[in-house]
Design a protein around this motif. Structure first.
Motif, PDB file in Angstrom:
ATOM      1  N   TYR A 238     -92.041 -36.818   5.676  1.00  0.00           N
ATOM      2  CA  TYR A 238     -93.212 -36.486   4.867  1.00  0.00           C
ATOM      3  C   TYR A 238     -94.405 -35.783   5.369  1.00  0.00           C
ATOM      4  N   LEU A 239     -93.863 -36.194   7.060  1.00  0.00           N
ATOM      5  CA  LEU A 239     -95.244 -35.447   7.820  1.00  0.00           C
ATOM      6  C   LEU A 239     -94.344 -33.560   7.413  1.00  0.00           C
ATOM      7  N   ASP A 240     -92.834 -34.221   7.658  1.00  0.00           N
ATOM      8  CA  ASP A 240     -92.581 -32.592   7.971  1.00  0.00           C
ATOM      9  C   ASP A 240     -92.657 -31.671   6.761  1.00  0.00           C
ATOM     10  N   ILE A 241     -92.645 -32.194   5.376  1.00  0.00           N
ATOM     11  CA  ILE A 241     -92.516 -31.900   4.455  1.00  0.00           C
ATOM     12  C   ILE A 241     -94.008 -31.203   4.638  1.00  0.00           C
ATOM     13  N   VAL A 242     -95.241 -32.168   4.657  1.00  0.00           N
ATOM     14  CA  VAL A 242     -96.222 -31.942   4.705  1.00  0.00           C
ATOM     15  C   VAL A 242     -97.168 -30.205   5.935  1.00  0.00           C
ATOM     16  N   HIS A 243     -96.436 -30.275   6.819  1.00  0.00           N
ATOM     17  CA  HIS A 243     -96.848 -29.462   7.563  1.00  0.00           C
ATOM     18  C   HIS A 243     -96.247 -28.380   7.323  1.00  0.00           C
ATOM     19  N   ALA A 259    -104.446 -32.682   9.678  1.00  0.00           N
ATOM     20  CA  ALA A 259    -104.350 -32.866   8.596  1.00  0.00           C
ATOM     21  C   ALA A 259    -103.457 -34.249   8.813  1.00  0.00           C
ATOM     22  N   ARG A 260    -102.578 -34.783   9.842  1.00  0.00           N
ATOM     23  CA  ARG A 260    -101.542 -35.673  10.224  1.00  0.00           C
ATOM     24  C   ARG A 260    -102.116 -37.364   9.415  1.00  0.00           C
ATOM     25  N   THR A 261    -103.670 -37.702  10.215  1.00  0.00           N
ATOM     26  CA  THR A 261    -103.972 -38.996   9.337  1.00  0.00           C
ATOM     27  C   THR A 261    -104.349 -39.165   8.099  1.00  0.00           C
ATOM     28  N   GLU A 262    -105.253 -37.658   7.446  1.00  0.00           N
ATOM     29  CA  GLU A 262    -105.785 -37.374   6.076  1.00  0.00           C
ATOM     30  C   GLU A 262    -103.841 -37.627   5.333  1.00  0.00           C
ATOM     31  N   ALA A 263    -103.151 -36.876   5.744  1.00  0.00           N
ATOM     32  CA  ALA A 263    -101.569 -37.151   4.618  1.00  0.00           C
ATOM     33  C   ALA A 263    -101.564 -38.500   4.923  1.00  0.00           C
ATOM     34  N   LEU A 264    -101.411 -39.226   6.131  1.00  0.00           N
ATOM     35  CA  LEU A 264    -100.927 -40.435   5.813  1.00  0.00           C
ATOM     36  C   LEU A 264    -101.672 -41.144   4.979  1.00  0.00           C
ATOM     37  N   GLN A 265    -102.904 -41.048   5.179  1.00  0.00           N
ATOM     38  CA  GLN A 265    -103.907 -41.828   4.173  1.00  0.00           C
ATOM     39  C   GLN A 265    -103.833 -41.849   2.728  1.00  0.00           C
ATOM     40  N   TRP A 266    -103.424 -40.018   2.368  1.00  0.00           N
ATOM     41  CA  TRP A 266    -103.064 -39.485   1.502  1.00  0.00           C
ATOM     42  C   TRP A 266    -102.091 -40.527   0.246  1.00  0.00           C
ATOM     43  N   ALA A 267    -101.247 -40.523   1.045  1.00  0.00           N
ATOM     44  CA  ALA A 267     -99.202 -41.184   1.189  1.00  0.00           C
ATOM     45  C   ALA A 267     -99.998 -42.400   0.500  1.00  0.00           C
ATOM     46  N   LEU A 268    -100.544 -43.631   1.278  1.00  0.00           N
ATOM     47  CA  LEU A 268    -100.405 -44.634   1.726  1.00  0.00           C
ATOM     48  C   LEU A 268    -101.668 -45.165  -0.075  1.00  0.00           C
ATOM     49  N   GLY A 269    -102.124 -43.907  -0.454  1.00  0.00           N
ATOM     50  CA  GLY A 269    -102.869 -44.570  -1.523  1.00  0.00           C
ATOM     51  C   GLY A 269    -102.196 -43.979  -2.551  1.00  0.00           C
ATOM     52  N   ARG A 276     -93.136 -34.648  -3.198  1.00  0.00           N
ATOM     53  CA  ARG A 276     -94.405 -34.933  -4.739  1.00  0.00           C
ATOM     54  C   ARG A 276     -95.509 -34.706  -3.966  1.00  0.00           C
ATOM     55  N   VAL A 277     -95.750 -35.805  -3.579  1.00  0.00           N
ATOM     56  CA  VAL A 277     -97.050 -36.627  -2.854  1.00  0.00           C
ATOM     57  C   VAL A 277     -97.237 -35.109  -1.495  1.00  0.00           C
ATOM     58  N   ALA A 278     -96.176 -35.172  -1.284  1.00  0.00           N
ATOM     59  CA  ALA A 278     -96.561 -34.132   0.221  1.00  0.00           C
ATOM     60  C   ALA A 278     -97.102 -33.091  -0.294  1.00  0.00           C
ATOM     61  N   TRP A 279     -97.026 -32.107  -1.505  1.00  0.00           N
ATOM     62  CA  TRP A 279     -96.928 -30.296  -1.886  1.00  0.00           C
ATOM     63  C   TRP A 279     -98.345 -30.619  -2.158  1.00  0.00           C
ATOM     64  N   GLN A 280     -98.838 -31.839  -3.075  1.00  0.00           N
ATOM     65  CA  GLN A 280    -100.053 -32.216  -3.341  1.00  0.00           C
ATOM     66  C   GLN A 280    -100.954 -32.206  -2.671  1.00  0.00           C
ATOM     67  N   PHE A 281    -100.882 -33.206  -1.360  1.00  0.00           N
ATOM     68  CA  PHE A 281    -102.170 -33.275  -0.486  1.00  0.00           C
ATOM     69  C   PHE A 281    -102.392 -31.881   0.218  1.00  0.00           C
ATOM     70  N   ALA A 282    -100.926 -30.985   0.484  1.00  0.00           N
ATOM     71  CA  ALA A 282    -101.069 -30.025   1.054  1.00  0.00           C
ATOM     72  C   ALA A 282    -101.843 -28.526   0.035  1.00  0.00           C
ATOM     73  N   ARG A 283    -102.053 -28.763  -1.036  1.00  0.00           N
ATOM     74  CA  ARG A 283    -102.887 -28.382  -2.060  1.00  0.00           C
ATOM     75  C   ARG A 283    -103.557 -29.131  -1.399  1.00  0.00           C
ATOM     76  N   ASP A 284    -104.469 -29.567  -1.802  1.00  0.00           N
ATOM     77  CA  ASP A 284    -105.773 -30.712  -1.785  1.00  0.00           C
ATOM     78  C   ASP A 284    -105.852 -29.744  -0.246  1.00  0.00           C
ATOM     79  N   TYR A 285    -105.330 -30.215   0.753  1.00  0.00           N
ATOM     80  CA  TYR A 285    -106.199 -29.621   1.700  1.00  0.00           C
ATOM     81  C   TYR A 285    -106.427 -28.560   2.227  1.00  0.00           C
TER      82      TYR A 285
END
Length: 295
Positions: A238-243, A259-269, A276-285
């Protein structure tokens, strides 16, 4: 004589009105689209009227943007490459966890092979009864057509189920070699499975024979020659995709690392570690930290 003439005229007027109403319900011949206007099309039905609508700005995805699904990419790419070259290829069923790249992989094949004549026709589940009409519409064309059924699943006794089953393998009319079906689903056998169905299984001389209900459900998925399974991503994947996406948005390594911590919190939420979640987080971040549009 005058009364009889008037009665006849009224009768004919009623017949004409009735025929007009029937015409509105009868299916009209489908006019082929301008095939050169697009590389992707959508089958649309409104009552008795149906047409192929060109998708002038399709959502294409590069194969390089699909992370941690290299085996699935390689297998569908090989199948699609055979298809566009006019060689034997299989209908494909992509199943598994949501947001893991099933639909994106089909779109990536269109992106990679449209210059070689690949075309995509999206067909919604409720329009699967029209599959024979779509097949006849493209029969004899020089292009190679993928009929794309996204997020496919059926409830018991749906007529569209048997329509798809017939086109895949079982109809007396042969499907032309320029048509192939790619479908995605969260269900491996496309239909709901119940615990009670397992109780119908029989043991005969050491062999397990499934119950009739299970056999019926398996028979549809078995008509797809290529099965591709997608699984939930691990935290590292998941983090590889975010990066990957943050780099695509133009962020530097320092911002990506933060972004690592925020990315994990985003997935937890969201309760999911998917592409798809990784893509959505990356757009927001990226939007909050000065990233540009995706390269």
């Amino acid at each position: 004589m005058t009364n009889k003439t008037t009665d006849l005229a009224l009768f004919l007027a009623r017949v004409e009105q009735t025929l007009d109403r029937l015409d509105a319900w009868l299916p009209a011949p489908v006019t082929p689209p301008d095939w050169s206007s697009a590389i992707a099309f959508r089958w649309l039905r409104r009552g008795a009227q149906a047409r192929l609508e060109a998708i002038t700005h399709p959502h294409l995805i590069r194969v390089e943007d699909l992370q941690d699904v290299s085996d699935q990419v390689a297998r569908l790419d090989a199948n699609t490459r055979q298809f566009v070259r006019g060689r034997p290829a299989n209908n494909a069923l992509l199943t598994g966890a949501r947001g893991t790249g099933k639909s994106s992989l089909v779109k990536a094949m269109l992106d990679r092979y449209h210059a070689k004549g690949l075309r995509l026709i999206e067909v919604d589940k409720q329009d699967l009864m029209d599959l024979p009409d779509i097949v006849e519409l493209v029969r004899g064309r020089k292009e190679r057509f993928v009929l794309f059924c996204d997020d496919l699943s059926f409830e018991d006794a749906e007529p569209a189920y048997k329509a798809l089953k017939s086109v895949l393998d079982g109809s007396l009319a042969a499907v032309p070699d320029n048509v192939i079906i790619y479908a995605t689903s969260n269900r491996r056998h496309l239909m709901p499975e119940y615990h009670a169905e397992n109780l119908q299984a029989r043991n005969v001389d050491g062999e397990i024979h499934l119950g009739e209900a299970t056999e019926e459900k398996v028979s549809l998925s078995e008509r797809f020659g290529l099965w591709l399974s997608f699984y939930p991503f691990s935290q590292d994947a998941y983090l590889d995709i975010v990066h990957h996406w943050l780099r695509e948005f133009g962020l530097n390594d320092a911002k990506i690392e933060k972004a690592r911590t925020e990315a994990l919190q985003w997935a937890l939420g969201r309760g999911s570690r998917s592409g798809r979640v990784a893509w959505q987080f990356a757009r927001d971040y990226a939007g909050r930290h000065g990233g540009g549009t995706k390269r």
